[in-house]
Design an enzyme around this catalytic site. Sequence first.
Site, PDB file in Angstrom:
ATOM      1  N   LYS A   1      -3.588   2.955  -3.152  1.00  0.00           N
ATOM      2  CA  LYS A   1      -3.994   4.298  -3.574  1.00  0.00           C
ATOM      3  C   LYS A   1      -5.461   4.290  -4.007  1.00  0.00           C
ATOM      4  CE  LYS A   1      -1.108   6.619  -6.519  1.00  0.00           C
ATOM      5  NZ  LYS A   1      -0.601   7.146  -7.823  1.00  0.00           N
TER       6      LYS A   1
ATOM      7  N   HIS B   1      -1.818  13.585   2.515  1.00  0.00           N
ATOM      8  CA  HIS B   1      -1.681  14.374   1.289  1.00  0.00           C
ATOM      9  C   HIS B   1      -2.852  14.096   0.344  1.00  0.00           C
ATOM     10  CE1 HIS B   1      -0.018  10.415   1.060  1.00  0.00           C
ATOM     11  NE2 HIS B   1       0.368  10.489  -0.196  1.00  0.00           N
TER      12      HIS B   1
ATOM     13  N   ASP C   1      -0.741  11.433  -8.997  1.00  0.00           N
ATOM     14  CA  ASP C   1       0.689  11.168  -8.896  1.00  0.00           C
ATOM     15  C   ASP C   1       1.122  11.667  -7.528  1.00  0.00           C
ATOM     16  OD1 ASP C   1       2.822   9.998 -10.572  1.00  0.00           O
ATOM     17  OD2 ASP C   1       3.860  11.844 -10.039  1.00  0.00           O
TER      18      ASP C   1
ATOM     19  N   LYS D   1      -5.044   8.101   8.893  1.00  0.00           N
ATOM     20  CA  LYS D   1      -4.406   8.560   7.644  1.00  0.00           C
ATOM     21  C   LYS D   1      -5.385   9.338   6.763  1.00  0.00           C
ATOM     22  CE  LYS D   1      -1.884   7.067   3.566  1.00  0.00           C
ATOM     23  NZ  LYS D   1      -1.429   5.990   2.703  1.00  0.00           N
TER      24      LYS D   1
ATOM     25  N   PHE E   1       0.295   1.261   2.895  1.00  0.00           N
ATOM     26  CA  PHE E   1       1.111   0.729   1.802  1.00  0.00           C
ATOM     27  C   PHE E   1       2.350   1.618   1.639  1.00  0.00           C
ATOM     28  CE2 PHE E   1      -1.478   3.992  -0.169  1.00  0.00           C
ATOM     29  CZ  PHE E   1      -0.671   4.528  -1.163  1.00  0.00           C
ATOM     30  N   GLY E   2       3.220   1.211   0.721  1.00  0.00           N
ATOM     31  CA  GLY E   2       4.375   2.035   0.354  1.00  0.00           C
ATOM     32  C   GLY E   2       5.219   2.471   1.556  1.00  0.00           C
ATOM     33  N   TYR E   3       5.417   3.778   1.662  1.00  0.00           N
ATOM     34  CA  TYR E   3       6.288   4.330   2.702  1.00  0.00           C
ATOM     35  C   TYR E   3       5.557   4.560   4.035  1.00  0.00           C
ATOM     36  CZ  TYR E   3       9.368   5.269  -1.281  1.00  0.00           C
ATOM     37  OH  TYR E   3      10.166   5.133  -2.392  1.00  0.00           O
TER      38      TYR E   3
HETATM   39  P1  ITT Z   1      -0.024   4.519 -10.445  1.00  0.00           P
HETATM   40  O1  ITT Z   1       0.992   5.359 -11.188  1.00  0.00           O
HETATM   41  O2  ITT Z   1      -0.526   3.367 -11.255  1.00  0.00           O
HETATM   42  O3  ITT Z   1      -1.122   5.334  -9.835  1.00  0.00           O
HETATM   43  P2  ITT Z   1       2.137   4.185  -8.537  1.00  0.00           P
HETATM   44  O4  ITT Z   1       2.295   3.425  -7.259  1.00  0.00           O
HETATM   45  O5  ITT Z   1       3.218   3.998  -9.574  1.00  0.00           O
HETATM   46  O6  ITT Z   1       0.709   3.826  -9.177  1.00  0.00           O
HETATM   47  P3  ITT Z   1       2.922   6.914  -8.291  1.00  0.00           P
HETATM   48  O7  ITT Z   1       3.651   6.930  -9.583  1.00  0.00           O
HETATM   49  O8  ITT Z   1       2.096   8.105  -7.936  1.00  0.00           O
HETATM   50  O9  ITT Z   1       1.918   5.681  -8.217  1.00  0.00           O
HETATM   51  O10 ITT Z   1       3.961   6.603  -7.157  1.00  0.00           O
HETATM   52  C1  ITT Z   1       3.802   7.070  -5.895  1.00  0.00           C
HETATM   53  C2  ITT Z   1       4.655   6.229  -4.961  1.00  0.00           C
HETATM   54  O11 ITT Z   1       4.871   7.027  -3.775  1.00  0.00           O
HETATM   55  C3  ITT Z   1       3.894   4.979  -4.502  1.00  0.00           C
HETATM   56  O12 ITT Z   1       4.205   3.858  -5.298  1.00  0.00           O
HETATM   57  C4  ITT Z   1       4.381   4.834  -3.069  1.00  0.00           C
HETATM   58  O13 ITT Z   1       5.617   4.167  -3.049  1.00  0.00           O
HETATM   59  C5  ITT Z   1       4.603   6.278  -2.629  1.00  0.00           C
HETATM   60  N1  ITT Z   1       3.397   6.803  -1.974  1.00  0.00           N
HETATM   61  C6  ITT Z   1       2.515   7.706  -2.486  1.00  0.00           C
HETATM   62  N2  ITT Z   1       1.499   7.912  -1.644  1.00  0.00           N
HETATM   63  C7  ITT Z   1       1.739   7.130  -0.571  1.00  0.00           C
HETATM   64  C8  ITT Z   1       1.044   6.896   0.615  1.00  0.00           C
HETATM   65  O14 ITT Z   1      -0.132   7.464   0.872  1.00  0.00           O
HETATM   66  N3  ITT Z   1       1.587   6.039   1.493  1.00  0.00           N
HETATM   67  C9  ITT Z   1       2.751   5.442   1.251  1.00  0.00           C
HETATM   68  N4  ITT Z   1       3.461   5.586   0.137  1.00  0.00           N
HETATM   69  C10 ITT Z   1       2.965   6.433  -0.779  1.00  0.00           C
END
Ligand code: ITT
Length: 201
Positions: free
Chosen positions: A17, A185, A74, A180, A157-159
């Site tokens: 992020k 978003h 968030d 991306k 990363f993530g999803y």
């Molecule tokens: P911080 O709170 O420290 O910023 P976090 O990862 O816990 O880090 P969030 O609470 O906003 O952040 O969680 C958002 C989650 O949604 C993140 O951990 C990913 O799993 C997912 N996510 C959000 N944006 C994403 C993206 O661009 N690509 C993939 N997954 C995403």
Amino acid sequence: MIKAIPMMVLATSNFGKARELAHFLESVPVKVTMLCDAKAKLDGVEGKSDYEQNAIAKARRAAEVEGKTALGEDSGLEVEWLGGKPGPMSARYVSPDATATQKNEALLGELEKTPDEERAAKFVSLVAIAEPSGAVRTFRGECSGRIAVEERGNRGFGYDPVFIPDGYEKTLGELGVEVKNKLSHRAMAMAKAREYLEANC
Ligand code: ITT
């Protein structure tokens, strides 16, 4: 006359992020730094179900501890078939310590019998910029698409490996940041934040 460059701290512990947020701030005349020890400093500020409140809480906490303007975000993935879940709980889906692969596998498992046309989903991003005084502005962005039937690609990363944005057949994990960052978003929310910062820096 020398004009001081304003400082801004990124209130996040998520490096994927942070990298994206920093990219969107490249054209803005601010010096961007990471919040050191962010996990500990942001511990406990997030509630459960409101992106805006969570983003504001993260930005305000960082602005307060660093004494600088701070940007918090968030975000989450909302899957229509699951009634909008995991949503603001996206980071804690399955369990707070689950890896991205475990979360993606759990999501694909929940959608195992869901037909292609019912796999609609969207990413949501809520960006908050807070001052040490507590003053705050927020900016929202969304990216619509659908959930793939399997994880594909290891970029992002993530999803990202299970999310196919509208207009594409590949996942964000395959498309990578070049694509991306044009449609995500976070790109949509940060375009609004950038406009505000460029007018106010
Ligand atoms: P911080 O709170 O420290 O910023 P976090 O990862 O816990 O880090 P969030 O609470 O906003 O952040 O969680 C958002 C989650 O949604 C993140 O951990 C990913 O799993 C997912 N996510 C959000 N944006 C994403 C993206 O661009 N690509 C993939 N997954 C995403």
